[in-house]
Scaffold this motif. Structure first.
Motif, PDB file in Angstrom:
ATOM      1  N   SER A   1       0.841  -1.194   0.000  1.00 35.95           N
ATOM      2  CA  SER A   1       0.000   0.000   0.000  1.00 35.95           C
ATOM      3  C   SER A   1       0.877   1.245   0.000  1.00 35.95           C
ATOM      4  N   ASP A   2       0.293   2.385  -0.317  1.00 29.10           N
ATOM      5  CA  ASP A   2       1.056   3.630  -0.298  1.00 29.10           C
ATOM      6  C   ASP A   2       1.580   3.933   1.104  1.00 29.10           C
ATOM      7  N   ILE A   3       0.777   3.648   2.115  1.00 27.80           N
ATOM      8  CA  ILE A   3       1.221   3.884   3.494  1.00 27.80           C
ATOM      9  C   ILE A   3       2.415   2.986   3.815  1.00 27.80           C
ATOM     10  N   GLU A   4       2.353   1.738   3.397  1.00 29.06           N
ATOM     11  CA  GLU A   4       3.475   0.820   3.647  1.00 29.06           C
ATOM     12  C   GLU A   4       4.728   1.261   2.911  1.00 29.06           C
ATOM     13  N   ARG A   5       4.569   1.789   1.711  1.00 27.70           N
ATOM     14  CA  ARG A   5       5.726   2.293   0.967  1.00 27.70           C
ATOM     15  C   ARG A   5       6.437   3.378   1.770  1.00 27.70           C
ATOM     16  N   GLU A   6       5.661   4.297   2.314  1.00 28.55           N
ATOM     17  CA  GLU A   6       6.271   5.383   3.088  1.00 28.55           C
ATOM     18  C   GLU A   6       6.900   4.854   4.372  1.00 28.55           C
ATOM     19  N   ILE A   7       6.248   3.896   5.026  1.00 29.37           N
ATOM     20  CA  ILE A   7       6.819   3.302   6.240  1.00 29.37           C
ATOM     21  C   ILE A   7       8.167   2.649   5.918  1.00 29.37           C
ATOM     22  N   LEU A   8       8.205   1.881   4.843  1.00 25.06           N
ATOM     23  CA  LEU A   8       9.443   1.195   4.469  1.00 25.06           C
ATOM     24  C   LEU A   8      10.533   2.180   4.067  1.00 25.06           C
ATOM     25  N   THR A   9      10.183   3.182   3.283  1.00 21.36           N
ATOM     26  CA  THR A   9      11.185   4.169   2.868  1.00 21.36           C
ATOM     27  C   THR A   9      11.779   4.863   4.081  1.00 21.36           C
ATOM     28  N   LYS A  10      10.916   5.330   4.972  1.00 21.35           N
ATOM     29  CA  LYS A  10      11.387   6.042   6.167  1.00 21.35           C
ATOM     30  C   LYS A  10      12.191   5.119   7.077  1.00 21.35           C
ATOM     31  N   THR A  11      11.681   3.906   7.317  1.00 25.63           N
ATOM     32  CA  THR A  11      12.361   2.965   8.213  1.00 25.63           C
ATOM     33  C   THR A  11      13.736   2.593   7.681  1.00 25.63           C
ATOM     34  N   ILE A  12      13.810   2.251   6.400  1.00 18.45           N
ATOM     35  CA  ILE A  12      15.080   1.788   5.835  1.00 18.45           C
ATOM     36  C   ILE A  12      16.084   2.923   5.743  1.00 18.45           C
ATOM     37  N   LEU A  13      15.658   4.078   5.258  1.00 20.33           N
ATOM     38  CA  LEU A  13      16.602   5.192   5.138  1.00 20.33           C
ATOM     39  C   LEU A  13      17.118   5.635   6.503  1.00 20.33           C
ATOM     40  N   GLU A  14      16.260   5.657   7.491  1.00 21.76           N
ATOM     41  CA  GLU A  14      16.712   6.014   8.837  1.00 21.76           C
ATOM     42  C   GLU A  14      17.672   4.960   9.380  1.00 21.76           C
ATOM     43  N   HIS A  15      17.397   3.698   9.103  1.00 24.24           N
ATOM     44  CA  HIS A  15      18.248   2.639   9.619  1.00 24.24           C
ATOM     45  C   HIS A  15      19.596   2.601   8.900  1.00 24.24           C
ATOM     46  N   VAL A  16      19.578   2.818   7.599  1.00 28.54           N
ATOM     47  CA  VAL A  16      20.838   2.874   6.851  1.00 28.54           C
ATOM     48  C   VAL A  16      21.693   4.030   7.354  1.00 28.54           C
ATOM     49  N   ALA A  17      21.052   5.151   7.631  1.00 29.48           N
ATOM     50  CA  ALA A  17      21.724   6.306   8.254  1.00 29.48           C
ATOM     51  C   ALA A  17      22.979   6.735   7.499  1.00 29.48           C
ATOM     52  N   GLY A  18      22.885   6.732   6.170  1.00 28.57           N
ATOM     53  CA  GLY A  18      23.995   7.233   5.374  1.00 28.57           C
ATOM     54  C   GLY A  18      25.147   6.277   5.172  1.00 28.57           C
ATOM     55  N   ARG A  19      25.028   5.038   5.644  1.00 30.79           N
ATOM     56  CA  ARG A  19      26.138   4.095   5.467  1.00 30.79           C
ATOM     57  C   ARG A  19      26.395   3.809   3.995  1.00 30.79           C
ATOM     58  N   VAL A  20      25.339   3.715   3.210  1.00 33.38           N
ATOM     59  CA  VAL A  20      25.454   3.552   1.757  1.00 33.38           C
ATOM     60  C   VAL A  20      24.323   4.354   1.119  1.00 33.38           C
ATOM     61  N   PRO A  21      24.478   4.755  -0.148  1.00 35.21           N
ATOM     62  CA  PRO A  21      23.367   5.432  -0.830  1.00 35.21           C
ATOM     63  C   PRO A  21      22.226   4.459  -1.112  1.00 35.21           C
ATOM     64  N   VAL A  22      21.009   4.981  -1.098  1.00 35.95           N
ATOM     65  CA  VAL A  22      19.820   4.156  -1.300  1.00 35.95           C
ATOM     66  C   VAL A  22      19.007   4.719  -2.467  1.00 35.95           C
ATOM     67  N   ILE A  23      18.696   3.850  -3.423  1.00 37.48           N
ATOM     68  CA  ILE A  23      17.813   4.172  -4.538  1.00 37.48           C
ATOM     69  C   ILE A  23      16.406   3.720  -4.171  1.00 37.48           C
ATOM     70  N   VAL A  24      15.423   4.590  -4.400  1.00 37.21           N
ATOM     71  CA  VAL A  24      14.028   4.259  -4.107  1.00 37.21           C
ATOM     72  C   VAL A  24      13.252   4.177  -5.422  1.00 37.21           C
ATOM     73  N   THR A  25      12.577   3.064  -5.632  1.00 32.19           N
ATOM     74  CA  THR A  25      11.743   2.897  -6.819  1.00 32.19           C
ATOM     75  C   THR A  25      10.406   3.593  -6.590  1.00 32.19           C
ATOM     76  N   THR A  26      10.010   4.425  -7.544  1.00 31.52           N
ATOM     77  CA  THR A  26       8.801   5.240  -7.363  1.00 31.52           C
ATOM     78  C   THR A  26       7.839   5.130  -8.539  1.00 31.52           C
ATOM     79  N   THR A  27       7.971   4.099  -9.334  1.00 31.84           N
ATOM     80  CA  THR A  27       7.167   3.934 -10.549  1.00 31.84           C
ATOM     81  C   THR A  27       5.664   3.953 -10.276  1.00 31.84           C
ATOM     82  N   HIS A  28       4.937   4.692 -11.090  1.00 34.17           N
ATOM     83  CA  HIS A  28       3.473   4.673 -11.129  1.00 34.17           C
ATOM     84  C   HIS A  28       3.067   5.151 -12.503  1.00 34.17           C
ATOM     85  N   PHE A  29       1.905   4.744 -12.975  1.00 39.30           N
ATOM     86  CA  PHE A  29       1.446   5.220 -14.289  1.00 39.30           C
ATOM     87  C   PHE A  29       1.228   6.729 -14.287  1.00 39.30           C
TER      88      PHE A  29
END
Length: 312
Positions: A62-90
């Motif tokens: 879901s869109d809410i889950e996408r935002e939860i995952l993006t925020k959770t993962i980016l915060e957890h990575v904390a700049g250790r490596v760059p992160v690409i986020v897939t944002t495809t939609h029609f």
């Protein structure tokens, strides 16, 4: 002989595997496993990560889950490596909104397929060009165009090169179509320095030909970046013969993922290694057949990848 192509101002190169999305047995997000998965992938040598891709089961989120995952993962990575986020939609507007959120949360890049829906709804080059131009206008980070069969959209090398030359943030390309190496060569020839990142994909099944064609990045499955790094690092150092030998060693496992296990392979290996709690995909995707899983694990054990040891 190893390719001598190197983009003048390349920001991102190397191995950027796709992070699988982890669920519990009831199909809920398992964020504890998700964080362990990310930690393993970084420890295994990933130069960067990609989240919410097709191999992340983005189509069941879901869109809410996408935002939860993006925020959770980016915060957890904390700049250790760059992160690409897939944002495809029609929708152009939805893609822009998703991408702006990803940029705000710290994404290094967004990856986007051309707009498509189902088996028949496509748009022409003029609309695709405008789609990426509008997206670029809304962002300050690079855009990777994912050129993959799943979109059912033909993107010629000439069209991709033109977008790279004319649209400011379009500068990375993940080429996964048939004849990927030939397309990479033509893209580099036509686009020159505007092609900052010509990348390999499709679980590295075409990695050696793509490296020979000038690929400077590889977006693979997430289970064994340590193995893919050995190949890519040797090649980048000019040791093509060593890279080719290593590729032959890892090719049976690459093939198992690409042709048998598909997006289930990484999670099966991660659960086997004690990294994540549950390997199940989200319904209605079926789980891997037990015999296929057995073959995957047996193939992996011969290579002793970190994924089977990290969580033990």
């Amino acid at each position: 002989m190893a390719s001598t192509y190197s983009a003048r101002n390349a920001r991102y190169q190397g191995v950027f595997p796709v992070v699988p999305t982890t669920f519990d047995a009831r199909g809920n997000l398992d964020l504890a496993s998700q964080k362990r998965c990310v930690d393993f992938m970084i420890d295994a040598g990933s130069n960067g990560l990609c989240i919410l891709a097709n191999f992340s089961e983005q189509f069941v989120l879901s869109d809410i889950e996408r935002e939860i995952l993006t925020k959770t993962i980016l915060e957890h990575v904390a700049g250790r490596v760059p992160v690409i986020v897939t944002t495809t939609h029609f929708s152009t507007e939805v893609t822009i909104a998703r991408s702006v959120v990803a940029q705000h949360l710290g994404a290094a890049m967004v990856m986007v397929m051309p707009p498509y829906h189902g088996a028949t709804i496509r748009v022409g080059e003029a609309q695709i060009y405008d789609y990426f131009a509008r997206l670029s206008d809304a962002l300050d980070i690079p855009i990777m165009i994912q050129d993959a069969p799943v979109s059912g959209t033909a993107l010629s090398a000439a069209f991709l090169a033109r977008m790279a030359q004319e649209i400011e943030n379009v500068s990375y390309f993940k080429i996964e179509t048939a004849g990927a190496a030939s397309k990479l060569r033509e893209l580099i020839r036509l686009g020159g320095d505007a092609i900052e990142g010509p990348w390999d994909g499709e679980e590295a099944i075409t990695l050696m030909p793509d490296l020979d064609a000038g690929a400077t990045g590889a977006m693979t499955g997430g289970a064994y970046p340590d193995g893919i790094r050995k190949i890519v690092d040797a090649y980048a150092a000019g040791r093509r013969d060593e890279a080719a030998d290593l590729y032959q060693q890892w090719l049976p496992l690459i093939n198992y993922e690409n042709r048998q296990g598909w997006l289930l392979a990484a999670k099966s290996l991660m659960q086997e290694g004690g990294i994540i709690a549950c390997e199940a995909p989200r319904h209605p995707l079926p789980s891997m057949h037990p015999d296929t899983r057995k073959g995957l694990i047996e193939t992996a054990r011969k290579l002793d990848p970190l994924v089977l040891r990290w969580g033990r």
